[in-house]
Design an enzyme around this catalytic site. Structure first.
Site, mmCIF file in Angstrom:
data_model
loop_
_atom_site.group_PDB
_atom_site.id
_atom_site.type_symbol
_atom_site.label_atom_id
_atom_site.label_comp_id
_atom_site.label_asym_id
_atom_site.label_seq_id
_atom_site.Cartn_x
_atom_site.Cartn_y
_atom_site.Cartn_z
ATOM 1 N N HIS A 7 0.957 -1.191 0.101
ATOM 2 C CA HIS A 7 0.097 -0.123 0.035
ATOM 3 C C HIS A 7 0.803 1.222 0.206
ATOM 4 C CE1 HIS A 7 0.678 -0.819 4.394
ATOM 5 N NE2 HIS A 7 0.955 0.616 4.509
ATOM 6 N N HIS A 79 3.729 7.254 3.791
ATOM 7 C CA HIS A 79 4.895 5.976 3.899
ATOM 8 C C HIS A 79 4.313 5.171 2.652
ATOM 9 C CE1 HIS A 79 1.926 4.218 6.494
ATOM 10 N NE2 HIS A 79 2.361 3.143 5.972
ATOM 11 N N GLU A 130 7.647 1.214 4.849
ATOM 12 C CA GLU A 130 7.268 -0.033 5.993
ATOM 13 C C GLU A 130 7.548 -1.250 5.341
ATOM 14 O OE1 GLU A 130 2.916 0.349 6.362
ATOM 15 O OE2 GLU A 130 3.085 -0.971 8.123
HETATM 16 CO CO CO Z 1 1.200 1.201 6.348
#
Ligand code: CO
Length: 134
Positions: A7, A79, A130
């Site tokens: 994502h 992020h 991430e």
């Molecule tokens: Co995330």
């Protein structure tokens, strides 16, 4: 080592407005807001054919995105999340290459119930990264 793009997270001040933008202007499939008090955010998931966008709004007093929104009042990309098969092996490899892992280096259970780690943006072209074990 990294796999699929899981994502892209975008911090927003007004979740309802951002949801409308993605649903009505961009024509995407948008979830209802989901409060995640453990993570200090309310999330709306935007499902795309090949990945997800997460719209993040602050929840509670010490939200991890509060400062970001102070600096970026219009919101912005917060992020990007890549999938890895083995998060500890990924961490060890990254640290051996000199990348800084945030926090104590131990994976935490992230917003999707899976182990995650965050990598220092200064080591990744100014982008908070991430990694999530899938
Ligand atoms: Co995330």
């Amino acid at each position: 080592m990294i796999g699929r793009l899981n994502h892209v997270a975008i911090a927003v001040a007004d979740l309802a407005k951002a949801s409308t933008l993605y649903r009505d202007t961009l024509g995407a499939v948008v979830s209802a807001p989901i409060g995640q008090p453990d993570h200090g955010v309310t999330v709306v998931f935007v499902t795309l054919p090949n990945t997800k966008i997460e719209l993040l709004a602050p929840l509670g007093e010490s939200s991890p995105i509060a400062k970001f929104l102070e600096r970026n009042p219009d919101g912005g990309m917060h992020h990007i999340c890549y999938e890895v098969a083995d998060i500890r092996a990924a961490r060890d490899r990254l640290q051996a290459q000199g990348a800084r892992v945030l926090g104590d280096g131990e994976p935490r259970i992230g917003a999707h119930g899976k182990p995650v780690l965050f990598l220092h943006p200064k080591d990744f072209n100014g982008t908070l990264v991430e990694i999530e074990q899938v």
